[in-house]
Design an enzyme around this catalytic site. Sequence first.
Site, PDB file in Angstrom:
ATOM      1  N   ASP A  40     -34.340 -26.048  -0.915  1.00 60.20           N
ATOM      2  CA  ASP A  40     -34.899 -25.263   0.179  1.00 60.20           C
ATOM      3  C   ASP A  40     -34.228 -25.654   1.485  1.00 60.20           C
ATOM      4  O   ASP A  40     -33.922 -26.837   1.715  1.00 60.20           O
ATOM      5  CB  ASP A  40     -36.399 -25.488   0.321  1.00 60.20           C
ATOM      6  CG  ASP A  40     -37.221 -24.656  -0.656  1.00 60.20           C
ATOM      7  OD1 ASP A  40     -36.678 -24.258  -1.697  1.00 60.20           O
ATOM      8  OD2 ASP A  40     -38.412 -24.423  -0.378  1.00 60.20           O
ATOM      9  N   CYS A  65     -41.654 -19.199   4.225  1.00 62.76           N
ATOM     10  CA  CYS A  65     -43.054 -19.638   4.237  1.00 62.76           C
ATOM     11  C   CYS A  65     -43.248 -20.742   5.268  1.00 62.76           C
ATOM     12  O   CYS A  65     -42.309 -21.460   5.600  1.00 62.76           O
ATOM     13  CB  CYS A  65     -43.473 -20.166   2.868  1.00 62.76           C
ATOM     14  SG  CYS A  65     -43.275 -19.012   1.499  1.00 62.76           S
ATOM     15  N   TYR A  97     -44.290 -26.229 -13.596  1.00 63.56           N
ATOM     16  CA  TYR A  97     -43.986 -27.380 -12.751  1.00 63.56           C
ATOM     17  C   TYR A  97     -45.159 -27.851 -11.908  1.00 63.56           C
ATOM     18  O   TYR A  97     -45.032 -28.813 -11.156  1.00 63.56           O
ATOM     19  CB  TYR A  97     -42.806 -27.046 -11.827  1.00 63.56           C
ATOM     20  CG  TYR A  97     -43.019 -25.794 -10.996  1.00 63.56           C
ATOM     21  CD1 TYR A  97     -43.705 -25.842  -9.793  1.00 63.56           C
ATOM     22  CD2 TYR A  97     -42.561 -24.563 -11.443  1.00 63.56           C
ATOM     23  CE1 TYR A  97     -43.926 -24.703  -9.054  1.00 63.56           C
ATOM     24  CE2 TYR A  97     -42.764 -23.418 -10.698  1.00 63.56           C
ATOM     25  CZ  TYR A  97     -43.450 -23.490  -9.507  1.00 63.56           C
ATOM     26  OH  TYR A  97     -43.670 -22.340  -8.776  1.00 63.56           O
ATOM     27  N   ASN A 108     -49.683 -12.578  10.374  1.00 64.96           N
ATOM     28  CA  ASN A 108     -48.886 -12.215  11.553  1.00 64.96           C
ATOM     29  C   ASN A 108     -49.630 -12.721  12.781  1.00 64.96           C
ATOM     30  O   ASN A 108     -50.877 -12.709  12.798  1.00 64.96           O
ATOM     31  CB  ASN A 108     -48.728 -10.701  11.710  1.00 64.96           C
ATOM     32  CG  ASN A 108     -47.783 -10.076  10.702  1.00 64.96           C
ATOM     33  OD1 ASN A 108     -46.963 -10.757  10.106  1.00 64.96           O
ATOM     34  ND2 ASN A 108     -47.911  -8.782  10.508  1.00 64.96           N
ATOM     35  N   HIS A 149     -46.677 -11.065   7.444  1.00 64.94           N
ATOM     36  CA  HIS A 149     -45.337 -11.240   6.889  1.00 64.94           C
ATOM     37  C   HIS A 149     -44.863 -12.685   6.827  1.00 64.94           C
ATOM     38  O   HIS A 149     -43.723 -12.939   6.436  1.00 64.94           O
ATOM     39  CB  HIS A 149     -44.337 -10.403   7.690  1.00 64.94           C
ATOM     40  CG  HIS A 149     -44.547  -8.935   7.536  1.00 64.94           C
ATOM     41  ND1 HIS A 149     -45.444  -8.224   8.320  1.00 64.94           N
ATOM     42  CD2 HIS A 149     -43.996  -8.028   6.690  1.00 64.94           C
ATOM     43  CE1 HIS A 149     -45.425  -6.952   7.973  1.00 64.94           C
ATOM     44  NE2 HIS A 149     -44.568  -6.808   6.988  1.00 64.94           N
ATOM     45  N   GLU A 187     -36.264 -20.933  -0.108  1.00 61.34           N
ATOM     46  CA  GLU A 187     -35.383 -21.251  -1.216  1.00 61.34           C
ATOM     47  C   GLU A 187     -33.969 -20.738  -0.968  1.00 61.34           C
ATOM     48  O   GLU A 187     -33.782 -19.633  -0.456  1.00 61.34           O
ATOM     49  CB  GLU A 187     -35.898 -20.637  -2.519  1.00 61.34           C
ATOM     50  CG  GLU A 187     -37.314 -21.017  -2.895  1.00 61.34           C
ATOM     51  CD  GLU A 187     -38.352 -20.047  -2.387  1.00 61.34           C
ATOM     52  OE1 GLU A 187     -39.490 -20.077  -2.884  1.00 61.34           O
ATOM     53  OE2 GLU A 187     -38.022 -19.245  -1.474  1.00 61.34           O
TER      54      GLU A 187
END
Length: 224
Positions: A40, A65, A97, A108, A149, A187
Amino acid sequence: MSQSSNASHEQSAVASAIDAFRRGDPVCVHDADDREGETDLIYPAAAMTPSAVARLRNDAGGLICVALGHDVAETFELPFLQDTLDHPATGDHDLTYDERSSFSLPVNHRDTDTGITDEDRSLTIRELAAAATAPEETDFAATFRSPGHVNVLRGAPNLLADRRGHTELGLALARAAERSPAVVVCEMLDDDTGEALAPADAATYAEAHGLPFVEGRQLVERLA
């Protein structure tokens, strides 16, 4: 490389990552081959700018995120997303995992328009970081709206002692760098294969852009 040299190298990698976070710069963090096996690109949330959002979109390509510390999420009464949805799809996740997803509400900031632009997302992220600095002074529902978002993640109560995902690795870095308990994780994907970017390629990217690359194991050993 000797054992002592390897230990020194790993200590240097962690120190470089902490220094970068302290400056507000991003870090590349690979969790582990036996976990997600992903790298990441992680920023302190307070340092997020429109150009940084664009970099995450273009250079990383995964989901953008914001991970918040457990105590912050508790103060804001942020739930785990799967606990708020009444639908069969929120049942067993069959994660290979982890025991459960860290996802909370997507939000938002109320001063945004659509919420998806680089300007809007950077504003939402910076305001989440500001709120995380003094959560007891923030009326979360008056400041943010959901759905939105920017996906919010909840950190584990004891961070790396409980869980070793990018959420906790990033928050542990923020704590070590004395930053707000709010970090941006995204990611890194491979444009050619569509899969997660290989750690060696992520390390090459980091070197080319003057960013620290650190293994999750190294952070666990020194920050847990």
